[in-house]
Design a protein around this motif. Structure first.
Motif, PDB file in Angstrom:
ATOM      1  N   ASP A  94       0.968  -1.342   0.184  1.00  0.00           N
ATOM      2  CA  ASP A  94       0.511  -0.188   0.031  1.00  0.00           C
ATOM      3  C   ASP A  94       0.994   1.502  -0.107  1.00  0.00           C
ATOM      4  N   LEU A  95       0.968   1.713  -1.376  1.00  0.00           N
ATOM      5  CA  LEU A  95       1.847   3.607  -1.376  1.00  0.00           C
ATOM      6  C   LEU A  95       1.325   4.333  -0.330  1.00  0.00           C
ATOM      7  N   GLU A  96       0.025   4.195   0.159  1.00  0.00           N
ATOM      8  CA  GLU A  96      -0.545   5.172   0.891  1.00  0.00           C
ATOM      9  C   GLU A  96       0.168   5.217   2.300  1.00  0.00           C
ATOM     10  N   LYS A  97       0.517   3.921   3.169  1.00  0.00           N
ATOM     11  CA  LYS A  97       1.811   3.411   4.178  1.00  0.00           C
ATOM     12  C   LYS A  97       3.047   3.060   4.487  1.00  0.00           C
ATOM     13  N   GLU A  98       3.024   3.701   4.774  1.00  0.00           N
ATOM     14  CA  GLU A  98       4.584   3.586   5.338  1.00  0.00           C
ATOM     15  C   GLU A  98       5.156   2.489   5.530  1.00  0.00           C
ATOM     16  N   GLU A  99       4.186   1.392   5.771  1.00  0.00           N
ATOM     17  CA  GLU A  99       5.191  -0.349   6.053  1.00  0.00           C
ATOM     18  C   GLU A  99       5.127  -0.713   5.094  1.00  0.00           C
ATOM     19  N   TYR A 100       6.338  -1.362   5.385  1.00  0.00           N
ATOM     20  CA  TYR A 100       6.882  -2.534   4.338  1.00  0.00           C
ATOM     21  C   TYR A 100       6.492  -3.567   4.471  1.00  0.00           C
ATOM     22  N   ALA A 101       6.451  -4.791   3.703  1.00  0.00           N
ATOM     23  CA  ALA A 101       5.392  -6.121   3.891  1.00  0.00           C
ATOM     24  C   ALA A 101       6.206  -7.584   3.942  1.00  0.00           C
ATOM     25  N   THR A 102       7.582  -6.617   3.914  1.00  0.00           N
ATOM     26  CA  THR A 102       8.229  -7.937   4.382  1.00  0.00           C
ATOM     27  C   THR A 102       9.490  -7.744   5.194  1.00  0.00           C
ATOM     28  N   SER A 103      10.036  -8.801   5.767  1.00  0.00           N
ATOM     29  CA  SER A 103      11.304  -8.650   6.640  1.00  0.00           C
ATOM     30  C   SER A 103      12.330  -7.495   5.780  1.00  0.00           C
ATOM     31  N   LYS A 104      12.661  -8.071   4.414  1.00  0.00           N
ATOM     32  CA  LYS A 104      13.236  -7.605   3.189  1.00  0.00           C
ATOM     33  C   LYS A 104      12.876  -5.704   3.201  1.00  0.00           C
ATOM     34  N   ALA A 105      12.006  -5.041   3.997  1.00  0.00           N
ATOM     35  CA  ALA A 105      11.395  -4.210   3.716  1.00  0.00           C
ATOM     36  C   ALA A 105      12.464  -3.339   2.333  1.00  0.00           C
ATOM     37  N   ASN A 106      12.655  -2.521   2.312  1.00  0.00           N
ATOM     38  CA  ASN A 106      12.747  -1.643   1.439  1.00  0.00           C
ATOM     39  C   ASN A 106      14.322  -2.253   0.441  1.00  0.00           C
ATOM     40  N   VAL A 107      14.811  -3.662   0.840  1.00  0.00           N
ATOM     41  CA  VAL A 107      15.612  -4.362  -0.332  1.00  0.00           C
ATOM     42  C   VAL A 107      14.794  -4.409  -1.541  1.00  0.00           C
ATOM     43  N   TRP A 108      13.659  -4.556  -1.792  1.00  0.00           N
ATOM     44  CA  TRP A 108      12.911  -4.959  -2.760  1.00  0.00           C
ATOM     45  C   TRP A 108      13.580  -3.626  -3.685  1.00  0.00           C
ATOM     46  N   GLU A 109      13.707  -2.336  -3.547  1.00  0.00           N
ATOM     47  CA  GLU A 109      13.886  -1.931  -4.754  1.00  0.00           C
ATOM     48  C   GLU A 109      15.607  -1.777  -5.151  1.00  0.00           C
ATOM     49  N   VAL A 110      16.483  -2.294  -4.538  1.00  0.00           N
ATOM     50  CA  VAL A 110      16.955  -2.766  -4.899  1.00  0.00           C
ATOM     51  C   VAL A 110      17.643  -3.625  -6.088  1.00  0.00           C
ATOM     52  N   PHE A 111      16.614  -4.807  -5.248  1.00  0.00           N
ATOM     53  CA  PHE A 111      16.345  -5.787  -6.304  1.00  0.00           C
ATOM     54  C   PHE A 111      15.303  -5.725  -7.436  1.00  0.00           C
ATOM     55  N   ASP A 112      14.689  -4.937  -7.897  1.00  0.00           N
ATOM     56  CA  ASP A 112      14.328  -4.273  -8.543  1.00  0.00           C
ATOM     57  C   ASP A 112      15.364  -3.497 -10.250  1.00  0.00           C
ATOM     58  N   ALA A 113      16.383  -2.802  -9.262  1.00  0.00           N
ATOM     59  CA  ALA A 113      17.024  -2.271  -9.907  1.00  0.00           C
ATOM     60  C   ALA A 113      18.137  -3.356 -10.580  1.00  0.00           C
ATOM     61  N   GLY A 114      18.386  -4.022 -10.069  1.00  0.00           N
ATOM     62  CA  GLY A 114      18.695  -5.303 -10.051  1.00  0.00           C
ATOM     63  C   GLY A 114      18.749  -6.366 -10.693  1.00  0.00           C
ATOM     64  N   ILE A 115      17.259  -6.301 -11.257  1.00  0.00           N
ATOM     65  CA  ILE A 115      16.999  -6.882 -12.915  1.00  0.00           C
ATOM     66  C   ILE A 115      16.629  -6.109 -13.121  1.00  0.00           C
ATOM     67  N   ALA A 116      16.225  -4.645 -13.784  1.00  0.00           N
ATOM     68  CA  ALA A 116      16.527  -3.360 -14.757  1.00  0.00           C
ATOM     69  C   ALA A 116      18.024  -3.213 -14.566  1.00  0.00           C
ATOM     70  N   CYS A 117      18.638  -3.787 -14.492  1.00  0.00           N
ATOM     71  CA  CYS A 117      19.955  -3.475 -14.552  1.00  0.00           C
ATOM     72  C   CYS A 117      20.841  -4.844 -15.868  1.00  0.00           C
ATOM     73  N   GLN A 118      19.971  -6.312 -15.097  1.00  0.00           N
ATOM     74  CA  GLN A 118      20.643  -7.184 -16.600  1.00  0.00           C
ATOM     75  C   GLN A 118      19.604  -7.277 -17.567  1.00  0.00           C
ATOM     76  N   THR A 119      18.208  -7.178 -17.217  1.00  0.00           N
ATOM     77  CA  THR A 119      17.567  -6.712 -18.411  1.00  0.00           C
ATOM     78  C   THR A 119      18.659  -5.398 -19.372  1.00  0.00           C
ATOM     79  N   PHE A 120      18.672  -4.495 -19.171  1.00  0.00           N
ATOM     80  CA  PHE A 120      19.755  -3.321 -19.795  1.00  0.00           C
ATOM     81  C   PHE A 120      20.885  -4.329 -20.362  1.00  0.00           C
TER      82      PHE A 120
END
Ligand SMILES: Cc1cc2nc3c(=O)[nH]c(=O)nc-3n(C[C@H](O)[C@H](O)[C@H](O)COP(=O)(O)O)c2cc1C
Length: 185
Positions: A94-120
């Motif tokens: 929920d983007l309206e809330k501060e809370e993250y859904a998993t114990s990895k918290a915001n690490v998923w943004e780096v994960f997303d960037a990693g996938i984007a990186c390899q795709t590029f």
């Protein structure tokens, strides 16, 4: 080139011809890269391309923590992608809330960037453009040099260009038996 060849033959390229990759080609490569999957399909990856020699020189001087290996690769490259991501989204349901859904918290943004990186990198390889990812970078300095929007942070630099000479020889990989396991009951 099929997908398996593409994955296996992509190499980190650090020697480039003295020839710029035209912006239309780079746009095509980003057009392919944007098909990378992402957390909740938020598509937080952003692609800032630099092919101006003066800005590249600044990135070489101040953006790679004085790591001479990266400085010399950057000086040799004809372009560099500043791969960034919009902060504070991936990892949330929920983007309206501060809370993250998993114990990895915001690490998923780096994960997303990693996938984007390899795709590029794969998309570039498919278009005949060599790339090399840089992790030894100074995020703050790069953000300032390229005037990155406040809500983004730098994930990596990826130098790109047409490879000079023969394609880089295959790098080694661990044996599959060393890195995979099955779980039985
Ligand atoms: C997250 C990450 C950071 C990296 N940082 C650097 C770097 O700062 N400088 C560099 O020359 N190569 C860097 N590399 C490239 C790796 O050294 C390279 O991918 C690895 O040795 C395997 O070689 P290959 O890409 O040719 O298969 C990085 C790669 C990754 C994935």
């Amino acid at each position: 080139m099929n997908a398996i060849e593409m994955i296996k033959e992509r190499r980190s390229v650090r020697k480039f011809k003295n020839e710029k990759v035209d912006r239309a080609t780079m746009k095509e490569i980003i057009d392919i890269s944007r098909w990378a999957p992402s957390w909740a399909n938020y598509q937080v990856a952003r692609y800032t391309l630099v092919d101006d020699a003066a800005v590249m020189q600044k990135l070489a001087n101040d953006g790679v923590k004085g790591f001479v290996y990266n400085m010399s690769t950057l000086k040799n490259a004809k372009g560099v992608l500043v791969l960034s991501f919009v902060k504070g989204k991936s990892g949330k349901l929920d983007l309206e809330k501060e809370e993250y859904a998993t114990s990895k918290a915001n690490v998923w943004e780096v994960f997303d960037a990693g996938i984007a990186c390899q795709t590029f990198c794969l998309a570039a390889h498919a278009k005949g453009v060599g790339t090399c990812i840089f992790g030894v970078i100074d995020d703050d300095s790069i953000s300032e040099i390229v005037n990155l929007p406040e809500d983004e942070t730098v994930a990596a630099l990826i130098v790109y260009g047409y490879e000079e000479g023969e394609h880089v020889k295959p790098t080694s990989r661990k044996d599959v038996g060393e890195i995979m396991r099955f779980v039985d009951a």
